[in-house]
Design a protein around this motif. Structure first.
Motif, PDB file in Angstrom:
ATOM      1  N   ALA A  92       1.308   6.527  27.772  1.00  0.00           N
ATOM      2  CA  ALA A  92       1.462   6.339  29.211  1.00  0.00           C
ATOM      3  C   ALA A  92       2.925   6.359  29.608  1.00  0.00           C
ATOM      4  O   ALA A  92       3.767   5.741  28.949  1.00  0.00           O
ATOM      5  CB  ALA A  92       0.848   5.012  29.637  1.00  0.00           C
ATOM      6  N   ILE A  93       3.218   7.074  30.692  1.00  0.00           N
ATOM      7  CA  ILE A  93       4.551   7.088  31.280  1.00  0.00           C
ATOM      8  C   ILE A  93       4.410   6.676  32.735  1.00  0.00           C
ATOM      9  O   ILE A  93       3.720   7.334  33.511  1.00  0.00           O
ATOM     10  CB  ILE A  93       5.203   8.478  31.155  1.00  0.00           C
ATOM     11  N   ILE A  94       5.037   5.555  33.090  1.00  0.00           N
ATOM     12  CA  ILE A  94       5.044   5.088  34.474  1.00  0.00           C
ATOM     13  C   ILE A  94       5.989   6.005  35.256  1.00  0.00           C
ATOM     14  O   ILE A  94       7.128   6.220  34.849  1.00  0.00           O
ATOM     15  CB  ILE A  94       5.548   3.633  34.564  1.00  0.00           C
ATOM     16  N   ASP A  95       5.512   6.521  36.383  1.00  0.00           N
ATOM     17  CA  ASP A  95       6.295   7.517  37.123  1.00  0.00           C
ATOM     18  C   ASP A  95       6.715   7.011  38.502  1.00  0.00           C
ATOM     19  O   ASP A  95       6.468   7.658  39.503  1.00  0.00           O
ATOM     20  CB  ASP A  95       5.484   8.815  37.236  1.00  0.00           C
ATOM     21  N   ILE A  96       7.400   5.877  38.549  1.00  0.00           N
ATOM     22  CA  ILE A  96       7.832   5.387  39.861  1.00  0.00           C
ATOM     23  C   ILE A  96       9.026   6.174  40.401  1.00  0.00           C
ATOM     24  O   ILE A  96       9.344   6.074  41.578  1.00  0.00           O
ATOM     25  CB  ILE A  96       8.150   3.881  39.876  1.00  0.00           C
ATOM     26  N   HIS A  97       9.676   6.964  39.562  1.00  0.00           N
ATOM     27  CA  HIS A  97      10.803   7.773  40.020  1.00  0.00           C
ATOM     28  C   HIS A  97      10.364   9.149  40.517  1.00  0.00           C
ATOM     29  O   HIS A  97      11.182   9.922  41.004  1.00  0.00           O
ATOM     30  CB  HIS A  97      11.843   7.923  38.911  1.00  0.00           C
ATOM     31  N   GLY A  98       9.076   9.461  40.375  1.00  0.00           N
ATOM     32  CA  GLY A  98       8.550  10.710  40.910  1.00  0.00           C
ATOM     33  C   GLY A  98       8.872  11.953  40.098  1.00  0.00           C
ATOM     34  O   GLY A  98       8.965  13.042  40.651  1.00  0.00           O
ATOM     35  N   TYR A  99       9.012  11.804  38.787  1.00  0.00           N
ATOM     36  CA  TYR A  99       9.280  12.979  37.944  1.00  0.00           C
ATOM     37  C   TYR A  99       8.147  13.987  38.025  1.00  0.00           C
ATOM     38  O   TYR A  99       8.377  15.179  38.111  1.00  0.00           O
ATOM     39  CB  TYR A  99       9.474  12.577  36.472  1.00  0.00           C
ATOM     40  N   GLY A 100       6.924  13.518  37.945  1.00  0.00           N
ATOM     41  CA  GLY A 100       5.759  14.396  37.936  1.00  0.00           C
ATOM     42  C   GLY A 100       5.501  14.947  36.550  1.00  0.00           C
ATOM     43  O   GLY A 100       6.375  14.970  35.680  1.00  0.00           O
ATOM     44  N   VAL A 101       4.269  15.403  36.340  1.00  0.00           N
ATOM     45  CA  VAL A 101       3.838  15.906  35.040  1.00  0.00           C
ATOM     46  C   VAL A 101       4.694  17.075  34.582  1.00  0.00           C
ATOM     47  O   VAL A 101       5.124  17.138  33.425  1.00  0.00           O
ATOM     48  CB  VAL A 101       2.339  16.307  35.080  1.00  0.00           C
ATOM     49  N   SER A 102       4.958  18.025  35.475  1.00  0.00           N
ATOM     50  CA  SER A 102       5.691  19.233  35.058  1.00  0.00           C
ATOM     51  C   SER A 102       7.100  18.899  34.578  1.00  0.00           C
ATOM     52  O   SER A 102       7.577  19.479  33.595  1.00  0.00           O
ATOM     53  CB  SER A 102       5.719  20.276  36.174  1.00  0.00           C
ATOM     54  N   GLU A 103       7.791  17.966  35.225  1.00  0.00           N
ATOM     55  CA  GLU A 103       9.138  17.592  34.798  1.00  0.00           C
ATOM     56  C   GLU A 103       9.099  16.893  33.435  1.00  0.00           C
ATOM     57  O   GLU A 103       9.925  17.177  32.562  1.00  0.00           O
ATOM     58  CB  GLU A 103       9.809  16.686  35.826  1.00  0.00           C
ATOM     59  N   VAL A 104       8.143  15.998  33.234  1.00  0.00           N
ATOM     60  CA  VAL A 104       8.048  15.297  31.948  1.00  0.00           C
ATOM     61  C   VAL A 104       7.713  16.289  30.834  1.00  0.00           C
ATOM     62  O   VAL A 104       8.317  16.256  29.754  1.00  0.00           O
ATOM     63  CB  VAL A 104       7.017  14.149  32.023  1.00  0.00           C
ATOM     64  N   GLU A 105       6.769  17.192  31.086  1.00  0.00           N
ATOM     65  CA  GLU A 105       6.428  18.201  30.079  1.00  0.00           C
ATOM     66  C   GLU A 105       7.609  19.132  29.806  1.00  0.00           C
ATOM     67  O   GLU A 105       7.842  19.536  28.664  1.00  0.00           O
ATOM     68  CB  GLU A 105       5.197  18.989  30.508  1.00  0.00           C
ATOM     69  N   SER A 106       8.379  19.466  30.817  1.00  0.00           N
ATOM     70  CA  SER A 106       9.571  20.303  30.633  1.00  0.00           C
ATOM     71  C   SER A 106      10.603  19.581  29.766  1.00  0.00           C
ATOM     72  O   SER A 106      11.218  20.184  28.886  1.00  0.00           O
ATOM     73  CB  SER A 106      10.163  20.651  31.995  1.00  0.00           C
TER      74      SER A 106
END
Length: 167
Positions: free
Chosen positions: A50-64
């Motif tokens: 799990a990655i908490i995304d309160i900074h709004g990275y989004g799936v595509s940014e994390v996968e990148s």
């Protein structure tokens, strides 16, 4: 420091006697919508972690970022390195969650700790609701860390089954 003490420290002139009364006096719909993300954050499930995304990275940014890390370091990395990579997204300095900084004076540590503790139950509930997460994430408040202050962190039981291919 209790929620009313935090409010009174900064808004001693308000008439409400409870957080609920002050919410009705001070709050509004746009602010409530903005704060919803903080109390029920987006979660990115990645290989069961799990990655908490309160900074709004989004799936595509994390996968990148994952792809760049794998390309840079190649395969053969350890489970511990994967855990560290996931943890790097799940560590939040309370003092820097907002850009509108407030000076609590000598009660700053106490106020940050109280706010961090308020985040733990909703974040834990959000993570518990994620059926695609298999790492049993736990939300906790850290002790004060030099240079970072009070933090909210997510720890997980990450095993080799959670590592991506090519890791």
């Amino acid at each position: 420091m209790e929620p009313m003490e935090i409010i009174r420290t900064l808004r001693g002139d308000e008439d409400g006697d409870s957080p609920q009364e002050l919410l009705a006096e001070l709050g509004n719909i746009p602010d409530a919508v903005a704060y919803a993300q903080l109390f029920w954050p987006d979660v990115i499930a990645l290989h069961g972690s799990a990655i908490i995304d309160i900074h709004g990275y989004g799936v595509s940014e994390v996968e990148s970022r994952l792809e760049r890390t794998v390309q840079r370091h190649g395969p053969g990395r350890s489970v511990g390195e994967w855990r560290d990579w996931v943890d790097s997204f799940n560590y939040f300095e309370v003092a820097h969650l907002f850009r509108n900084f407030v000076d609590f004076g000598e009660r700053e540590h106490e106020a940050h700790l109280a706010f961090a503790r308020l985040l733990v139950p909703p974040w834990q509930a959000r993570l518990d609701a994620m059926t695609s997460v298999t790492t049993h994430p736990q939300v906790r408040v850290t002790e004060e860390i030099e240079g970072a202050g009070i933090c909210v962190a997510v720890s997980q039981q990450i095993g080799s089954e959670n590592c991506p291919l090519g890791w």
